[in-house]
Structures are given as C-alpha cells and as structure tokens.
Design an enzyme around this catalytic site. Structure first.
Site, mmCIF file in Angstrom:
data_model
loop_
_atom_site.group_PDB
_atom_site.id
_atom_site.type_symbol
_atom_site.label_atom_id
_atom_site.label_comp_id
_atom_site.label_asym_id
_atom_site.label_seq_id
_atom_site.Cartn_x
_atom_site.Cartn_y
_atom_site.Cartn_z
ATOM 1 N N CYS A 44 0.796 -1.231 0.000
ATOM 2 C CA CYS A 44 0.000 0.000 0.000
ATOM 3 C C CYS A 44 0.829 1.282 0.000
ATOM 4 O O CYS A 44 0.770 2.069 -0.944
ATOM 5 C CB CYS A 44 -0.940 0.014 1.209
ATOM 6 S SG CYS A 44 -2.103 -1.365 1.264
ATOM 7 N N HIS A 105 -3.240 6.628 3.979
ATOM 8 C CA HIS A 105 -2.145 5.725 4.375
ATOM 9 C C HIS A 105 -0.769 6.237 3.940
ATOM 10 O O HIS A 105 0.115 5.457 3.607
ATOM 11 C CB HIS A 105 -2.380 4.308 3.826
ATOM 12 C CG HIS A 105 -1.699 3.253 4.661
ATOM 13 N ND1 HIS A 105 -1.707 1.925 4.332
ATOM 14 C CD2 HIS A 105 -0.987 3.335 5.814
ATOM 15 C CE1 HIS A 105 -1.047 1.225 5.226
ATOM 16 N NE2 HIS A 105 -0.591 2.071 6.149
#
Length: 567
Positions: A44, A105
């Site tokens: 990610c 994130h």
C-alpha cells in the site's frame, strides 16, 4: 477510483466469469482497458506514494530495508514528505478543485499533534474525508491483529515474566524466606508497569488510535463504525461530484474495500459464489456503478476522464477456516501482495473511460504504470511548468491510438528499498523480458506464498539471490514459470547486459539534483530521508490525532452529515 488489494483476476473484464462485475465491465467496454498496468510496489504505502507523485517510492523515502514495509501507526512521524509534489497539487495550482475520499495511508503528523505535515490537505487535496490510515483487522473486534504481532507476543511474555518475578519476590519477603530489598521490589514493580504500558497502550488501543475518520483536519469519528463506512464514503464521493459539477475538479475515490477485514453488508451477504470476499467484490462493483451513474446523470461523461485501478495485487495468504479465502485472485500471474516483483503482486486492472475522446472497447497490451497518471493529468490540465524527475509518461497518445508503443522501454520493480526485478520491452520485438535479481522465499516449501509469515519480506534469510538473474519472457510466459537460459534464448547475454545498464542509469538518477518545489528555475540536491525507519514508524503519543482530550479520545459522526445510497 482505486480499490485496495484488488487482484487482476477478480473482475469479469479481466477474465473472471464467476464473480459479477457488470459496472466495472461497462467502464472497460465504454473505454480503454490496459492489460499490462503495473504498480510501482506490491504494498500500500510505497505503491500509493509512487502513484501520487509519479515517481518510484524510493525517491520519497517511502521504502523499507527491514520487516516493516508500510506505515503502522497514525501516531508515527513517517509519511509522504512535504517536499514531494502530488498530481493533486499540480491540478490545484491549475485551478481544479481537488478531493480525496477514502483511504490515505501516507502519514499525518511530523513533530506534534496537529501539524498535519503529511495530511492530504498539505499535498494538494482541497477536501478530504476518510481514513488517514487504512482499514485493517484491528478495526473490528474479534478479527485479530495486523500490527507487529510477534512484538506484541514478546512484550506480553516479558510483562508476565516481570510480574511473576515481582510476585515471587513479594512472597519470599512476606514469608521471611529471604530478605529481599525493598528497593529491588520497587524496581521490579516499575519495570513491570513500564513493560505493561509499552505493550497495552500502543497495541490494545489500536482501534482507537488508528481506526478513525477525518473530515479535512478534524477527527469526526474515533474509533470509526466500520459497518456504515462503505455508504458514507460513497455518499461523500457523490456529493463532491455534485458540488463541483460546474467547474474543473479532480476526485480520488480511494475505496476501503477490499482490504481485510471484509465488510458484512447485509444487502450483499451471500450473493456471490465466492463467500464473503466475493460478496465484497460485488459491493465494490455496485459502488463503482453508483459513481458512474452520478457522473452520467449530471451530463459530465463527455468531458470527464474516469480511471479505475488497484494499488497492487491480491493478498494470497489471507484466509481462515471460517471465512475461507479473504484475499484476491491474481489470475494466471505468479505471486501477490508483498511478493516483490512477481507479476501477481504488481499487475493490476487499469481502465480509462472518456466517451467522445477515447475509443470504446479499445485494449492496450503495452506496459503502463500507475505512475503514468501524474504526467497524464498534468497534460490534460495544460500544466507545462517545470517539474521534478518523473518516472511516468503521459498516457493520452497511447489511449487515443496516436502511438502504438509505450514509452516504458524499461521498468523497475522494488521490494522495499531493494531493486528486485526489471523489465525490458525492446523496440524491435513484441517480447517483454523480465529479470529477477532475488525472489522471496515461499513458505512452507512448495507453497505459492509466504504462508508461515503471512507476508513476504525483502531482506536477509527471507530471500534467495540469483546470480545470474532469473530471466523470463512475459509475452510467451506471463505466469513466469519457465526461466530462459543461454541455450533457449539467443539474446540471453544481450538482454542481461541491456537491463544491467538500464538499472545503472536509473540508480544514477536517484543521486541527481532536482528542481526545487519553491522555484521552478532553480535546482537543489534533495536529501531523501527514509520514512520507514523504526523511529518514524512506532507510535508516539504526542503525534496521535485525537477527538477530545488525549488520551480520552472518542466521538461519533453526526448521522446528518451524510445520506447513504439505497441498495
């Protein structure tokens, strides 16, 4: 529209005939489908950093040399550096209203709570609503933990050991068996309290610390109610489009699906042939359909570019006996999430739709990258100002059919901070040659993933170095099953030499001077600080975002702030 952890084999237009995805398939039939769309990393944080900036994550320090390869705490100081420029910031400077709905994130604070140095608002997004962190198992009680589980066990055992030692010494002193010093008892008591605090405070309150929702820079829910999250994110995305329909806008809709824990939306429960994961996929498709419907209903389709993708491949190792497979399917491609340069972890769906501008049903088989979105959006926004070194290319000539070949002659694939693999698309050939300098060690022996550790690592005993590198021709062997050898590939030596030189040239660019963000005409050497070191990743209470007075953090979003879609 970016899905989290979606495998390329999960949707119909990429070959899945057992999961229904009519809305995503419609985007492909009305637009251009990319068959070799490559993420810059198989995890990610580094993949999204590269996607946002159009640059390999190593250029922004969003890479790791050890076990931890993504950001783990909102209360850490690591994140996308303020010196980096995102496509949102470039379009914001061109007069676009920019919004991010969903997962970020890429960090939050640097030095103190509220400095928001890594926040989406500081990186060009005028409006943010969503998860500054990500959806993960700790957000739902009973789903287990994703964060430093081995360290949690070690701290737990240390706490028990110190507590047992303290209890034993107290008993010995009380019973008069031995004269234990009072100072020694106090010392053991303080050590026991400290060990318990180091274990309990950061880890046992992870749902409160990490699982929050922010609207711009305000925490509006802590911990978040996961059950209603899909409807809220969809409503926010639709409302953003409606608010900005009359002027240029950029929306990044970064879905919380299909990362674990999987949602349990009643309207989709049991609808698919693949359990809860399939149900979640069909919910994703419904959400994409609703966004498309909103664009079309406002008569925006003919002057709106829509893009659908995933941040990386599906997580093969994520499954349990109760739910079954909880991670995605990467089709015929080897590997998956966190498996370095194996194709299954980095080859993702890529669909562009723009009626009247892009030919419906067109398929592009050339290598492309998530990093290409940055220069593509700059081109469309008529942004011609000088910029820093870019690793992506404008896709519009390829999408519009004005050129037949991609500008990506070479592409490089990192596993953490390490050059893991590289590919070469020779100008005189349809082949795409790919080398692996090392590969992760799958476990148990003979498995197709790192099932013993749940994710693969990129260093030390967890990898096997290859001298010479493994060589594959993806055109003839897309599943990377049959390594080429000098006696099976006439150009073997030339291929290795060409890729070796390309890697050397690429690595030289990591040391070059770059254009400063503050002055388009000046250059400066930008010292890249690693954002994934332990001191930047671990939780710090003074960096923790809080709704209320820290450490008493907690609030629920007012239901009147959103209006969910009817399923």
């Amino acid at each position: 529209m970016m899905v989290d952890d979606l495998g390329i084999g999960d949707i119909g237009c990429y070959g899945n005939d057992t999961i229904r995805s009519p809305n995503i398939d419609r985007l492909a039939s009305e637009g251009v489908k990319l068959t070799q769309h490559i993420a810059a990393a198989p995890l990610c944080s580094p993949s999204r950093a590269a996607f946002m900036t159009g640059r390999y994550a190593i250029r922004s320090g969003m890479v790791s040399t050890g076990r931890v390869q993504v950001l783990l705490f909102l209360g850490g100081s690591g994140g996308l550096p303020p010196s980096e420029t995102t496509f949102a910031k470039r379009l914001q400077q061109q007069g676009y209203t920019t919004g991010l709905i969903g997962k970020w994130h890429l960090g939050l604070n640097c030095e103190h709570r509220g400095d928001h140095c890594h926040h989406p608002n500081q990186h060009g997004f005028s409006y943010f609503y969503g998860l500054p962190f990500t959806l993960f198992n700790d957000c739902v009680p009973g789903e287990g933990s994703d964060v430093l589980v081995n360290l949690q066990h070690s701290l737990y055992n240390l706490t028990l050991l110190l507590g047992l030692g303290l209890f034993t010494m107290v008993c010995v002193r009380v019973l008069g068996l031995y004269q234990v010093s009072l100072w020694l008892l106090v010392l053991f008591f303080l050590l026991s309290v400290a060990a318990a605090a180091v274990w309990i405070v950061p880890f046992k309150f992870l749902q409160t610390w990490n699982c929050i929702i922010m609207r711009n820079q305000d925490v509006v829910e802590q911990p978040m109610t996961v059950e209603t999250l899909p409807q809220r994110l969809l409503a926010e995305a639709q409302n953003f489009i409606k608010r900005n329909a009359d002027h240029p806008f950029l929306l990044l809709f970064s879905l919380a699906h299909i990362h674990t824990p999987l949602f349990k939306s009643p309207a989709f429960a049991g609808r698919s042939r693949h359990g809860r994961y399939g149900d979640n996929l069909e919910e994703v498709d419904w959400i994409i359909g609703k966004v498309t419907e909103t664009v079309d209903s406002l008569n925006l389709s003919n002057n709106t570019l829509m893009y659908f993708t995933s941040d990386h491949g599906g997580h093969l190792e994520d499954s349990d006996s109760l739910i079954g497979q909880k991670g995605g399917w990467n089709g015929k491609y080897k590997g998956g999430k966190a498996m370095g340069g194996w194709e299954g972890g980095i080859r993702v769906p890529g669909i562009f739709r723009w009626p009247g501008r892009l030919t419906a049903g067109k398929v592009v088989d050339e290598p492309t990258s998530l990093m290409d979105l940055y220069p593509t959006l700059k081109y469309l926004a008529k942004d011609t100002k000088p910029d820093r070194h870019s690793d992506g290319f404008n896709l519009m000539p390829l999408l519009e059919g004005k050129v037949a070949r991609s500008e990506h002659t070479f592409m490089f694939h990192y596993c953490g901070a390490y050059m893991n693999a590289a590919r070469w698309h020779p100008p005189d050939s349809g082949s795409i040659f790919k080398v692996h300098f090392f590969t992760p060690n799958f476990s148990p022996l003979g498995a197709g993933g790192c099932y013993n550790t749940k994710v693969c690592f990129c260093h030390g005993e967890y990898v096997t170095q290859h001298r010479p590198p493994l060589l594959f021709d993806l055109y003839h062997d897309p599943s990377e099953s049959h390594p080429l050898m000098p006696d099976t590939e006439p150009r073997y030596a030339e291929i290795l030499e060409q890729i070796s030189r390309a890697v050397e040239r690429h690595e030289q660019t990591l040391e070059q001077k770059e254009t400063s963000n503050d002055s388009a005409s000046s250059t400066e050497t930008v010292r890249v600080q690693n954002q994934m070191t332990w001191d930047r990743i671990l939780w710090r209470p003074w960096l923790q975002p809080c709704c209320g007075t820290f450490p008493f953090c907690g609030c629920k979003e007012n239901a009147t702030h959103f209006k969910g879609e009817t399923i």
